[in-house]
Scaffold this motif. Structure first.
Motif, mmCIF file in Angstrom:
data_model
loop_
_atom_site.group_PDB
_atom_site.id
_atom_site.type_symbol
_atom_site.label_atom_id
_atom_site.label_comp_id
_atom_site.label_asym_id
_atom_site.label_seq_id
_atom_site.Cartn_x
_atom_site.Cartn_y
_atom_site.Cartn_z
ATOM 1 N N GLU A 1 -0.793 8.351 2.299
ATOM 2 C CA GLU A 1 0.395 8.767 1.567
ATOM 3 C C GLU A 1 1.554 7.817 1.872
ATOM 4 O O GLU A 1 2.264 7.355 0.986
ATOM 5 C CB GLU A 1 0.758 10.184 2.007
ATOM 6 C CG GLU A 1 1.516 10.990 0.974
ATOM 7 C CD GLU A 1 1.741 12.407 1.503
ATOM 8 O OE1 GLU A 1 2.899 12.821 1.564
ATOM 9 O OE2 GLU A 1 0.734 13.043 1.897
ATOM 10 N N GLU A 2 1.740 7.534 3.157
ATOM 11 C CA GLU A 2 2.835 6.669 3.568
ATOM 12 C C GLU A 2 2.692 5.267 2.994
ATOM 13 O O GLU A 2 3.656 4.677 2.514
ATOM 14 C CB GLU A 2 2.900 6.579 5.105
ATOM 15 C CG GLU A 2 3.468 7.809 5.766
ATOM 16 C CD GLU A 2 4.743 8.284 5.075
ATOM 17 O OE1 GLU A 2 5.692 7.472 4.987
ATOM 18 O OE2 GLU A 2 4.772 9.434 4.592
ATOM 19 N N LEU A 3 1.465 4.783 3.070
ATOM 20 C CA LEU A 3 1.229 3.445 2.557
ATOM 21 C C LEU A 3 1.547 3.360 1.066
ATOM 22 O O LEU A 3 2.172 2.411 0.599
ATOM 23 C CB LEU A 3 -0.235 3.072 2.780
ATOM 24 C CG LEU A 3 -0.519 2.099 3.924
ATOM 25 C CD1 LEU A 3 -2.004 1.856 4.028
ATOM 26 C CD2 LEU A 3 0.240 0.785 3.729
ATOM 27 N N LYS A 4 1.133 4.389 0.354
ATOM 28 C CA LYS A 4 1.375 4.431 -1.089
ATOM 29 C C LYS A 4 2.868 4.363 -1.369
ATOM 30 O O LYS A 4 3.338 3.610 -2.211
ATOM 31 C CB LYS A 4 0.763 5.710 -1.669
ATOM 32 C CG LYS A 4 0.234 5.527 -3.081
ATOM 33 C CD LYS A 4 -0.691 6.640 -3.470
ATOM 34 C CE LYS A 4 0.066 7.759 -4.169
ATOM 35 N NZ LYS A 4 -0.764 8.977 -4.339
ATOM 36 N N ARG B 1 1.549 -2.515 9.716
ATOM 37 C CA ARG B 1 1.293 -1.597 10.824
ATOM 38 C C ARG B 1 0.521 -0.364 10.349
ATOM 39 O O ARG B 1 -0.466 0.046 10.962
ATOM 40 C CB ARG B 1 2.631 -1.169 11.440
ATOM 41 C CG ARG B 1 2.509 -0.211 12.607
ATOM 42 C CD ARG B 1 3.869 0.132 13.172
ATOM 43 N NE ARG B 1 4.691 0.845 12.204
ATOM 44 C CZ ARG B 1 4.597 2.152 11.973
ATOM 45 N NH1 ARG B 1 3.689 2.874 12.600
ATOM 46 N NH2 ARG B 1 5.373 2.732 11.094
ATOM 47 N N LEU B 2 0.993 0.190 9.224
ATOM 48 C CA LEU B 2 0.327 1.383 8.701
ATOM 49 C C LEU B 2 -1.105 1.078 8.289
ATOM 50 O O LEU B 2 -2.019 1.871 8.544
ATOM 51 C CB LEU B 2 1.108 1.939 7.506
ATOM 52 C CG LEU B 2 2.371 2.724 7.877
ATOM 53 C CD1 LEU B 2 3.180 3.040 6.618
ATOM 54 C CD2 LEU B 2 2.019 4.022 8.599
ATOM 55 N N ALA B 3 -1.272 -0.082 7.699
ATOM 56 C CA ALA B 3 -2.617 -0.462 7.248
ATOM 57 C C ALA B 3 -3.550 -0.587 8.451
ATOM 58 O O ALA B 3 -4.710 -0.171 8.418
ATOM 59 C CB ALA B 3 -2.549 -1.773 6.490
ATOM 60 N N ASP C 1 7.391 -5.407 5.115
ATOM 61 C CA ASP C 1 6.038 -5.971 5.217
ATOM 62 C C ASP C 1 5.390 -5.587 6.527
ATOM 63 O O ASP C 1 4.204 -5.259 6.586
ATOM 64 C CB ASP C 1 6.103 -7.497 5.090
ATOM 65 C CG ASP C 1 6.444 -7.896 3.663
ATOM 66 O OD1 ASP C 1 6.162 -7.076 2.760
ATOM 67 O OD2 ASP C 1 7.002 -8.987 3.476
ATOM 68 N N LYS C 2 6.181 -5.663 7.566
ATOM 69 C CA LYS C 2 5.640 -5.311 8.879
ATOM 70 C C LYS C 2 5.226 -3.850 8.923
ATOM 71 O O LYS C 2 4.208 -3.498 9.524
ATOM 72 C CB LYS C 2 6.700 -5.565 9.960
ATOM 73 C CG LYS C 2 6.608 -6.951 10.579
ATOM 74 C CD LYS C 2 7.462 -6.997 11.832
ATOM 75 C CE LYS C 2 7.423 -8.380 12.461
ATOM 76 N NZ LYS C 2 8.506 -8.532 13.445
#
Length: 877
Positions: free
Chosen positions: A869-872, A817-819, A812-813
RNA sequence: GGAGGCAUAGCUCAGUUGGUUAGAGCACUUGCUUCACAUGCAAGGGGUCAUAGGUUCGAGUCCUAUUGUCUCCACCA
């Protein structure tokens, strides 16, 4: 030739030694090579018996920075040193000494014997300030050292005096002047300092003759009543119109004085009636002249009341005031007393209240001299840096009064006027006269000496041999820059300019570089009475001259005051220590035969080209700042480069190559290290001459001394924009990884694999060692994709880096962070898009700026894509 | 009365002709005995650039006004 450096930076071990070497080698003397352009400076001469203080330290440091950098830039540089006889200051000191040790006054000794004492004193202490200047590292040409009372300067003084006299620009007159009763001499207007003092406003009744009426005047100085010769009212003041022309009876004195009408009086101030004391007030003196009033001087030279004061004779000013107020009260003349705070003139040397009084003095007629002096500043022949000080100058020069140049002192240039008591003639002469040219009778020389500033005004040309036509004058005059504090623009700068214009027909210098005052850590002026002065010599003793110079030059912007604090000097010392240790490191990795200079370009690694490219930028930056007198800016550029770029990055980047003992690549690295270090030292040398020389000598180098080496020049051959950009990609990634690890509290000892997904595969592959050394990597892999779970992803514009740290990850963290990063990036993209879609911006902004914005946008877009991409990926888990 | 400076992070201050996401030192937080340096290394927190207008595609930067503060000059006794 490789030399060892001591393990810790200890400036005491080499500063004095190096200074002596420079002197012995004659480096401070100007290069006689006629093809070189000239750069010359004259030192603001410190008081011959003075002690070095922070003001000097700043002034000399700034001059030395200019002189040393110009010397390295190929100029034939001349810096003329010397001292000032400092009339009042020195005489006071010697008199004080005489009083304390022998209980004598100068009058007890007589003029000749007293002057012998002053010369003794001068000879004893004159060398002290000079040796203190040397401790700072100043690169003055000591073979040209001058003193304002040496033969040459004295000759110039006489020449100037006689010339001005013959042109009618020096005259003798009975005028009202500023008198210091303590120093017992006249002072010029510039030598009076005003200070706010609490006092009283006494309202006094002056009876009208043959009438019951009276006028009430208000005064702050009742004791001058003794010298009143009129009372003035405003011509249009209805209250007193009918009284003008009538006579008043001066209280306590009984003298009849007229009521006169004069515009000088302000109707609405006080009672509208002003007592006029022409002998003791400059304004009253003028009123007196307009109304042909008698001038009655009521005080002696020591400000006691003279015979004109009747029963008050012999009292001091203060005693007389008390007595007179008391008597006025008794006589019913005193109406009221108000508290009143007003500005009182004080002596700039001893702070005694100045007594305006009339006496015979010598004056320089200023108006004709001021004209060309104004012109030359207005038309830019003489430039002030910062420019705003030219306003201060112009304003003063436009309102300047005649300059009182005679001083009733003994220490100084005796005025070359000779009186004949037989025929009453006065003769002014360049040489000493014994017999009257008119009647042959014996002559008596004027007792007064000249204002100290009269001789300092000639300093830029008198030190170069004027009035003779010397080689120095031809080559080095006018001088290039004058460096001084804003506090002596009137005393000195202005007078040099009009003197030079009048006597040499040329401006004395092209630029006046003005600096501010050095204050203490609380922002207070350093002063003896406050005891808050920091002794530069103690600082040098503890931290070294280089650290002192650094502290004074860094963060100092032209014309502004600065605070000096222990933190600043420690920061300076720490920087010196950093350089020292970086140099030790480079040396440790050198072989006996490591040559100076860069290896062939084909051998250079990307990081080598990166540092050279960065260095090249630094050179441009430094030269630009120096040319604009932005000495603090230039220094901070060198500081940042040395510490952040060279030490924290480049040295670290070369370590793996260096530890690969005997490798060709290691040899290349050490040569680049040596080269960049030495060239950086050259940029720094004007600021920190000692440490840079000491290290320079230990490293492979190109000249006998760094002092005479060439100041670095920016070169296209050192520009490597492609490699610089590639390297920055790697550094970005390293920084991002470190930040991420620190944030997650990954211990430095924990090493992990790194998976780097990038289009710049070669760049990152070549940088493998850097990630191992600087980013905690145990192994660097460059796959096309990375899909495994349980890895931290780090996104930069050039790459996505995965660190498998399954045990430490909070999904979740990570998402959060990415968001957040994505949000930030999108914000930036929006901002730039808005800018680029603005037609005005695209049309009017310079192409380079628009291109820069476009490049930035592209970078952010890459980052954005990767982040998405990472978030996905994370969301799919 | 006239002129000028300064006002940017908790403190001290940089910020060159207007143009990246406003910097440094010190202080603060966290971690580090990494073989040049603990006078050190790495990471981090902290600023609506005094206030209000204006000019400009764009203002910490230029202009005007205001407030606070410091200085210089003038000197109304």
């Amino acid at each position: 030739m490789k030399k060892e450096l001591a393990k810790t930076y200890n400036p005491k071990e080499f500063e004095d030694r190096i200074y002596k070497e420079w002197c012995d080698k004659g480096y401070f003397a100007p290069d006689p090579d006629k093809s070189k352009p000239a750069f010359s400076v004259v030192i603001p001469p410190p008081n011959v018996t003075g002690q070095l203080h922070m003001g000097h330290a700043l002034d000399e440091t700034l001059q030395d920075i200019l002189v040393r950098s110009k010397r390295m830039q190929g100029f034939s540089t001349l810096w003329v040193p010397g001292t000032d006889h400092a009339g009042i200051a020195t005489q006071i000191k010697v008199e004080e000494n005489l009083r304390v040790n022998e209980g004598l006054t100068r009058y007890d000794l007589g003029r000749e014997a007293f002057l012998e004492r002053v010369w003794d004193w001068k000879n004893k202490f004159g060398s002290r300030i000079i040796s203190q200047l040397k401790k700072l590292g100043t690169s003055c040409d000591w073979s040209r050292e001058r003193f304002t009372m040496d033969e040459g300067c004295s000759k110039a003084v006489r020449e100037v005096f006689v010339n001005l006299y013959e042109k009618g620009l020096i005259y003798r007159g009975h005028r009202i002047i500023n008198w210091c009763p303590n120093c017992r001499t006249a002072l010029s207007d510039a030598e009076v300092e005003y200070s706010e003092q609490a006092g009283h406003f006494w309202h006094i009744r002056y009876p009208v003759k043959d009438s019951d009426a009276f006028l009430t005047i208000a005064t702050t100085r009742p004791e001058t009543l003794l010298g009143d010769t009129a009372v003035a009212v405003h011509p249009e003041d209805e209250r007193y119109k009918d009284l003008v022309g009538k006579m008043l009876i001066l209280p306590l004195v009984g003298r009849e004085i007229p009521i006169v009408a004069d515009e000088y009086v302000e109707k609405d101030f006080g009672t509208g009636c002003v007592k006029i004391t022409p002998a003791h007030d400059p304004n009253d003196f003028e009123v007196g002249k307009r109304h042909s009033l008698p001038v009655i001087r009521v005080m002696n030279d020591d400000a006691t009341i003279n015979a004109e004061g009747g029963k008050y004779q012999g009292l001091t000013r203060e005693e007389a005031r008390r007595a007179i107020v008391e008597d006025l009260e008794k006589g019913g003349f005193l109406v009221k007393v108000e508290d009143y705070s007003h500005n009182v003139g004080t002596c700039y040397r001893c702070k005694t209240n100045v007594e305006p009084l009339t006496s015979d003095q010598w004056f320089v007629k200023m108006e004709p001299l001021a004209k060309p002096a104004l012109e030359v500043v207005k038309n830019g022949t003489v430039k002030f840096e910062p420019e705003r000080f030219s306003k201060t100058y112009i304003n003063w020069m436009e309102n300047v009064h005649d300059w009182c140049i005679s001083r009733q002192l003994w220490w100084g240039h005796r005025i070359p006027a000779f009186y004949c008591d037989a025929c009453g003639e006065m003769t002014v002469s360049k040489t000493d006269l014994t017999a009257c040219p008119k009647c042959g009778a014996p002559l008596r020389q004027e007792e007064d000496v000249l204002d100290t500033w009269f001789s300092s005004a000639l300093w830029p040309f008198s030190t170069m041999g004027w009035p003779d036509d010397t080689e120095d004058l031809r080559r080095y005059y006018p001088t290039s820059v004058l460096v001084t504090g804003y506090d002596i623009i009137f005393f000195w700068v202005a007078r040099m300019i009009f003197s030079a214009m009048e006597h040499t027909g040329k401006e004395p210098f092209s630029t006046v570089f003005i600096h501010g005052l050095v204050r203490d850590a609380q922002g207070r002026k350093m002063s003896k009475s406050l005891g808050n002065g920091i002794d530069p010599l103690e600082i040098i003793e503890e931290y070294g001259a280089d650290a002192l110079r650094f502290a004074l030059a860094s963060g100092n912007s032209p014309g502004n005051d600065m605070r000096f604090s222990p933190e600043k000097i420690e920061a300076a010392r720490n920087f010196a220590n950093k350089l020292w240790n970086a140099s030790r490191f480079v040396l440790m990795n050198m072989e006996e035969d490591t040559p100076y200079g860069l290896p062939d370009v084909s051998l250079l690694a990307t990081e080598d080209k990166w540092i050279l490219s960065r260095f090249n930028k630094l050179v441009k930056e430094v030269r630009l700042a120096l040319d604009g007198f932005e000495l603090g800016v230039a220094l901070s550029a060198v500081y940042d480069f040395s510490w952040d770029v060279f030490c924290d990055w480049y040295i670290e980047l070369t370590k793996s190559r260096l530890y690969d003992k005997g490798s060709e690549s290691g040899k290349v690295a050490v040569r680049v290290l040596g080269y960049v270090l030495v060239e950086t030292l050259k940029l720094l040398h004007p600021y920190m001459p000692f440490i840079t020389e000491e290290i320079y000598q230990a490293m492979p180098h190109d000249e006998e001394s760094i002092m005479i080496s060439a100041f670095p020049v920016a070169s296209d051959a050192l520009d490597f924009p492609v490699e610089e950009a590639e390297m920055e990609k790697v550094l970005d990634a390293i920084r991002a990884i470190r930040a991420r690890r620190a944030e997650m509290n990954v211990l430095p000892s924990r090493r992990t694999k790194l998976f780097i997904i990038t289009e710049s595969v070669d760049t990152f592959r070549n940088a493998e060692g850097f990630f191992m050394k600087l980013a905690g990597a145990s192994e660097v892999l460059l796959p096309d994709t990375y899909e495994e779970e349980g890895a931290v992803s780090i996104v930069t514009s050039a790459a996505t880096v995965y660190i498998p740290l399954a045990d430490m990850i909070d999904l979740d963290k990570e998402k959060e962070r990415l968001a957040k990063e994505l949000e930030k990036t999108e914000g930036e993209i929006l901002r730039i898009e808005k800018k680029l879609s603005n037609e005005g911006f695209v049309a009017k902004a310079p192409a380079a700026v628009v291109e820069g914005e476009k490049a930035k946008l592209a970078k952010y877009r890459e980052t954005e894509a990767k982040l998405r991409e990472e978030l996905k990926k994370l969301e799919n888990i």
